[in-house]
Design a protein around this motif. Structure first.
Motif, short mmCIF file in Angstrom:
data_model
loop_
_atom_site.label_atom_id
_atom_site.label_comp_id
_atom_site.label_asym_id
_atom_site.label_seq_id
_atom_site.Cartn_x
_atom_site.Cartn_y
_atom_site.Cartn_z
N SER A 62 41.23 37.87 30.72
CA SER A 62 41.21 39.03 31.62
C SER A 62 39.80 39.59 31.74
O SER A 62 39.37 40.00 32.83
CB SER A 62 42.18 40.11 31.13
N LEU A 63 39.08 39.62 30.62
CA LEU A 63 37.70 40.09 30.63
C LEU A 63 36.83 39.17 31.48
O LEU A 63 36.01 39.64 32.28
CB LEU A 63 37.17 40.16 29.20
N MET A 68 33.80 37.85 36.41
CA MET A 68 33.57 36.84 37.45
C MET A 68 33.99 37.31 38.83
O MET A 68 33.35 36.97 39.84
CB MET A 68 34.36 35.56 37.12
N GLY A 69 35.08 38.06 38.88
CA GLY A 69 35.67 38.38 40.18
C GLY A 69 36.39 37.15 40.72
O GLY A 69 36.57 36.15 40.04
N GLY A 70 36.80 37.24 41.98
CA GLY A 70 37.47 36.11 42.59
C GLY A 70 38.92 35.98 42.14
O GLY A 70 39.42 36.79 41.36
N PRO A 71 39.60 34.94 42.62
CA PRO A 71 41.01 34.75 42.27
C PRO A 71 41.19 34.48 40.78
O PRO A 71 40.35 33.82 40.14
CB PRO A 71 41.41 33.53 43.10
N TYR A 72 42.30 34.96 40.23
CA TYR A 72 42.60 34.75 38.82
C TYR A 72 42.78 33.27 38.53
O TYR A 72 42.44 32.78 37.45
CB TYR A 72 43.86 35.52 38.43
N SER A 73 43.30 32.52 39.51
CA SER A 73 43.52 31.09 39.31
C SER A 73 42.20 30.35 39.09
O SER A 73 42.12 29.42 38.28
CB SER A 73 44.26 30.49 40.51
N GLY A 214 41.32 46.55 41.92
CA GLY A 214 42.35 45.92 41.08
C GLY A 214 42.11 44.43 40.99
O GLY A 214 41.31 43.85 41.72
N PRO A 215 42.81 43.76 40.09
CA PRO A 215 42.61 42.32 39.87
C PRO A 215 43.15 41.49 41.04
O PRO A 215 44.15 41.85 41.66
CB PRO A 215 43.41 42.04 38.59
#
Length: 218
Positions: A62-63, A68-73, A214-215
């Motif tokens: 999560s950190l 990084m930003g961008g999609p979690y995938s 938000g994420p």
């Protein structure tokens, strides 16, 4: 690992692991009967440790996502291709230097150093083996009996000098680096939980500053 140095007159001709102690009349006078103790607790302690370590790794991911930003995938692909904690630390540290304030970077560097040290313990626990450490005494009939039974998770270092130090029961400083009782494993587990909570506490305000939208869970 058996210690009979204080009872040189104890005669042990055979070791037998049994589920329960045989009746007195069936016991051989020179056989040491060993009833395994705390096996479920032993295995559960290591399982709890691994569960908490996984939770710590999720927080680190999560950190990484926040930095990084961008999609979690996408972050997941990068994170999962790190070969171990050392590469994860290097990844997070490099991203942090680009995104964090001086104060934040200093705080995170301290957390990463704690992570580095905990990872050393983690590796020794994971790659160690459980060894029953047994102290032998004798009963009223001078038959050998187990007076103390301790499970220890032992990691054997490659250094022969370090191996020799581990065998010296008086060298508690070195032994504590490579030998972990059930209670020691529980203590390390609590330390991992604390570290995970500290990373989460650091992440919360940083995430709000860097990713106020938000994420990105895609």
């Amino acid at each position: 690992m058996t210690d009979a140095s204080e009872k040189p007159n104890i005669n042990v001709s055979e070791f037998k692991y049994v589920r329960e102690m045989p009746p007195d009349s069936e016991r051989h006078p020179t056989t040491l009967y060993i009833v395994s103790e705390r096996v479920p607790e032993r295995d559960q302690s290591l399982g709890r440790f691994m569960g908490k370590w996984s939770s710590l790794e999720q927080t680190l991911q999560s950190l990484t996502h926040t930095l990084m930003g961008g999609p979690y995938s996408t972050v997941g692909v990068v994170f999962s291709n790190c070969s171990g904690i050392k590469q994860i630390i290097d990844l997070i540290s490099g991203l942090a230097e680009l995104n964090l304030t001086t104060t934040e970077f200093r705080e995170l560097s301290s957390l990463l150093e704690r992570l580095r040290k905990k990872n050393t313990k983690r590796n020794r626990l994971v790659h160690g083996v459980w060894v029953p450490e047994i102290t032998i005494d004798c009963d009223a009939k001078n038959r050998p009996v187990v007076s103390k039974y301790v499970w220890a998770r032992i990691y054997t270092p490659t250094s022969l000098a370090e191996q020799a130090k581990i065998q010296d029961i008086k060298n508690s400083k070195v032994r504590s680096k490579y030998r972990f009782t059930i209670e020691d494993v529980e203590k390390v587990t609590l330390e991992v939980m604390t570290l995970r909570d500290d990373f989460a506490a650091f992440l919360s305000p940083v995430s709000k500053r860097l990713r106020p939208e938000g994420p990105n869970t895609r």
